[in-house]
Design an enzyme around this catalytic site. Structure first.
Site, short mmCIF file in Angstrom:
data_model
loop_
_atom_site.label_atom_id
_atom_site.label_comp_id
_atom_site.label_asym_id
_atom_site.label_seq_id
_atom_site.Cartn_x
_atom_site.Cartn_y
_atom_site.Cartn_z
N ASP A 137 -29.93 -73.89 -71.94
CA ASP A 137 -28.95 -74.71 -71.23
C ASP A 137 -28.63 -75.95 -72.05
O ASP A 137 -29.43 -76.40 -72.88
CB ASP A 137 -29.52 -75.18 -69.88
CG ASP A 137 -29.59 -74.07 -68.83
OD1 ASP A 137 -28.97 -73.01 -69.03
OD2 ASP A 137 -30.28 -74.27 -67.81
N ARG A 188 -22.25 -69.72 -73.86
CA ARG A 188 -21.81 -69.86 -72.46
C ARG A 188 -20.93 -71.11 -72.42
O ARG A 188 -21.39 -72.19 -72.82
CB ARG A 188 -23.00 -70.04 -71.53
CG ARG A 188 -22.57 -70.36 -70.09
CD ARG A 188 -23.69 -71.03 -69.29
NE ARG A 188 -24.78 -70.15 -69.01
CZ ARG A 188 -26.04 -70.58 -68.77
NH1 ARG A 188 -26.33 -71.88 -68.83
NH2 ARG A 188 -26.99 -69.73 -68.50
N ALA A 193 -21.93 -80.78 -66.59
CA ALA A 193 -22.39 -81.24 -65.28
C ALA A 193 -22.79 -82.71 -65.27
O ALA A 193 -23.18 -83.23 -64.23
CB ALA A 193 -23.58 -80.39 -64.84
N HIS A 231 -16.25 -71.81 -61.70
CA HIS A 231 -15.80 -71.33 -60.38
C HIS A 231 -14.36 -71.75 -60.16
O HIS A 231 -13.86 -71.73 -59.05
CB HIS A 231 -16.66 -71.93 -59.25
CG HIS A 231 -18.11 -71.98 -59.56
ND1 HIS A 231 -18.69 -73.02 -60.25
CD2 HIS A 231 -19.10 -71.10 -59.31
CE1 HIS A 231 -19.97 -72.77 -60.41
NE2 HIS A 231 -20.25 -71.62 -59.85
P1 FDA Z 1 -14.83 -77.47 -60.99
O1 FDA Z 1 -15.87 -78.52 -60.90
O2 FDA Z 1 -13.43 -77.86 -61.30
O3 FDA Z 1 -14.88 -76.63 -59.65
C1 FDA Z 1 -13.98 -75.57 -59.38
C2 FDA Z 1 -14.24 -75.09 -57.95
O4 FDA Z 1 -15.55 -74.54 -57.86
C3 FDA Z 1 -14.24 -76.20 -56.91
O5 FDA Z 1 -12.95 -76.48 -56.47
C4 FDA Z 1 -15.14 -75.61 -55.83
O6 FDA Z 1 -14.44 -74.66 -55.05
C5 FDA Z 1 -16.16 -74.87 -56.62
N1 FDA Z 1 -17.37 -75.69 -56.90
C6 FDA Z 1 -17.72 -76.24 -58.08
N2 FDA Z 1 -18.89 -76.87 -57.98
C7 FDA Z 1 -19.30 -76.74 -56.70
C8 FDA Z 1 -20.43 -77.18 -55.98
N3 FDA Z 1 -21.41 -77.88 -56.54
N4 FDA Z 1 -20.53 -76.85 -54.66
C9 FDA Z 1 -19.55 -76.11 -54.06
N5 FDA Z 1 -18.44 -75.67 -54.71
C10 FDA Z 1 -18.32 -75.97 -56.01
N6 FDA Z 1 -23.50 -77.51 -67.01
C11 FDA Z 1 -24.11 -78.11 -68.06
O7 FDA Z 1 -23.83 -79.27 -68.33
N7 FDA Z 1 -25.05 -77.43 -68.80
C12 FDA Z 1 -25.36 -76.12 -68.56
O8 FDA Z 1 -26.18 -75.55 -69.25
C13 FDA Z 1 -24.72 -75.49 -67.47
N8 FDA Z 1 -24.99 -74.19 -67.14
C14 FDA Z 1 -24.21 -73.55 -66.20
C15 FDA Z 1 -24.36 -72.17 -65.98
C16 FDA Z 1 -23.48 -71.50 -65.13
C17 FDA Z 1 -23.64 -70.02 -64.94
C18 FDA Z 1 -22.44 -72.22 -64.46
C19 FDA Z 1 -21.46 -71.52 -63.58
C20 FDA Z 1 -22.33 -73.57 -64.63
C21 FDA Z 1 -23.22 -74.25 -65.48
N9 FDA Z 1 -23.12 -75.62 -65.65
C22 FDA Z 1 -23.78 -76.21 -66.71
C23 FDA Z 1 -22.37 -76.46 -64.66
C24 FDA Z 1 -20.95 -76.72 -65.10
O9 FDA Z 1 -20.93 -77.59 -66.20
C25 FDA Z 1 -20.14 -77.36 -63.96
O10 FDA Z 1 -20.73 -78.58 -63.61
C26 FDA Z 1 -20.02 -76.51 -62.70
O11 FDA Z 1 -19.86 -75.16 -63.03
C27 FDA Z 1 -18.81 -76.94 -61.85
O12 FDA Z 1 -17.64 -76.83 -62.60
P2 FDA Z 1 -16.56 -75.64 -62.45
O13 FDA Z 1 -16.34 -75.06 -63.81
O14 FDA Z 1 -16.97 -74.67 -61.44
O15 FDA Z 1 -15.21 -76.38 -62.11
#
Ligand code: FDA
Length: 312
Positions: A137, A188, A193, A231
């Site tokens: 990660d 990935r 985050a 997501h």
């Molecule tokens: P975005 O934040 O724009 O969200 C898009 C939509 O997803 C939202 O509108 C909502 O519907 C849904 N959603 C997103 N987060 C949600 C939550 N917490 N609760 C409910 N709904 C939510 N980061 C990192 O810094 N290092 C890492 O190693 C990883 N590893 C990792 C593995 C995997 C498999 C995933 C899917 C994600 C990570 N992340 C990560 C986290 C990533 O950086 C990011 O913070 C989250 O995926 C949220 O961003 P989205 O891409 O989903 O987009």
């Protein structure tokens, strides 16, 4: 309501609170109604294996993450390493998919880099022997370069059962994407985050999303079995359309999502024949991970407050 960046910063601060973490570990996820259970498969390997079996029964792929980060002593790093070795055995015995994710600060990166590398090697050895894939990660930006360096060292030492994570929020990630493509490494791609400073990271969602799409295209065109981890429905649609336009087969990449988030999108992608892997976290150190999930979506806080009232 807090704005996006402010809420991320607020929960990032809470995530780092040793005091709150101690309370969370003591309180545990004992209540089945605990909101944390929506995002975390449980505190024990057995609970994680049970969740994994249910995920596999739905035709989804998975990676297990034994939660933990930022350990402060070599003894804690050693304990986390030994726990990973035990989990490898438990996974082999259970027959579930052999895929784990881990964090380098969990293996002692903050204490001593050489020991952290040794600990990682202690895990990669048996993992390789048993046909596991191990994803490192990515943590916040002070760790980006050292994480990629350690990854490259392992790669040069012929550990090929290991992959890395890049975050589109970081300005450097487009160059890192090319660097990992040149190496042939499995990436990935995530948005990121952590709350990051302006000097190193885009602050606006549209900039982070645009960078994500650029890097997704690079990875789909020339990457080694990339994982598109998001997501975000718009980015998922863009990825599906781009793969179709370029004639990239469904088995040349996979989507990844977090356990408990957007189950509607998870089943929609899987039912359309795309590979989808769920990231399944478990363990007693769930508090920082949980805080990051809350920080991503302030609406989650309302659910937590409601569940606390119900339990009270
Ligand atoms: P975005 O934040 O724009 O969200 C898009 C939509 O997803 C939202 O509108 C909502 O519907 C849904 N959603 C997103 N987060 C949600 C939550 N917490 N609760 C409910 N709904 C939510 N980061 C990192 O810094 N290092 C890492 O190693 C990883 N590893 C990792 C593995 C995997 C498999 C995933 C899917 C994600 C990570 N992340 C990560 C986290 C990533 O950086 C990011 O913070 C989250 O995926 C949220 O961003 P989205 O891409 O989903 O987009």
């Amino acid at each position: 309501m807090l704005g996006d960046a402010a809420s991320k910063a607020f929960f990032h601060t809470l995530a780092q609170s040793a005091f709150l973490q101690r309370i969370a570990s003591r309180y545990g996820m004992a209540s089945p109604r605990s909101f944390a259970r929506r995002f975390i498969a449980g505190e024990t390997a057995d609970e994680a294996i049970a969740a994994a079996r249910a995920i596999q029964a739905q035709g989804l792929l998975l990676t297990l993450d034994y939660l933990g980060e930022s350990v402060a002593t070599l003894a804690e790093a050693d304990a986390a390493t030994r726990e990973y070795l035990r989990i490898i055995d438990v996974i082999v015995a259970s027959g579930i998919e052999r895929n784990v994710s881990l964090k380098l600060t969990q293996l002692g990166l903050d204490v001593d880099k050489a020991t952290c590398v040794d600990n990682l090697r202690r895990i990669l050895e048996p993992a390789q022997r048993h046909g596991f894939f191990v994803r490192i990660d990515m943590e916040n930006s002070p760790y980006t370069e050292v994480t990629l360096d350690i990854f490259e060292t392992m790669w040069q030492q012929q550990y090929r059962n290991v992959g890395v994570v890049l975050q589109s929020c970081l300005r450097r990630s487009e160059a890192d994407t090319r660097r990992m493509i040149a190496l042939g490494a499995r990436v990935r791609l995530v948005k990121g985050a952590y709350k990051e400073p302006k000097a190193v990271a885009f602050q606006q969602k549209d900039e982070v999303d645009a960078a994500y799409v650029r890097e997704m295209k690079l990875l789909l065109d020339s990457g080694n079995y990339p994982a598109i981890a998001t997501h975000d429905p718009a980015i998922l649609d863009t990825t599906v359309a781009y793969a179709a336009e370029r004639g990239i087969a469904n088995d040349r990449f996979e989507f990844q999502m977090l356990y408990g988030i957007r189950r509607d999108l998870q089943s929609s992608l899987a039912s359309r024949g795309y590979r989808l892997r769920l990231y399944v976290p478990f363990g007693r150190q769930w508090f920082p991970y949980f805080m990051r999930r809350l920080g991503e979506r302030p609406a989650n806080v309302a659910f937590v407050l409601k569940s606390l009232v119900r339990e009270g």
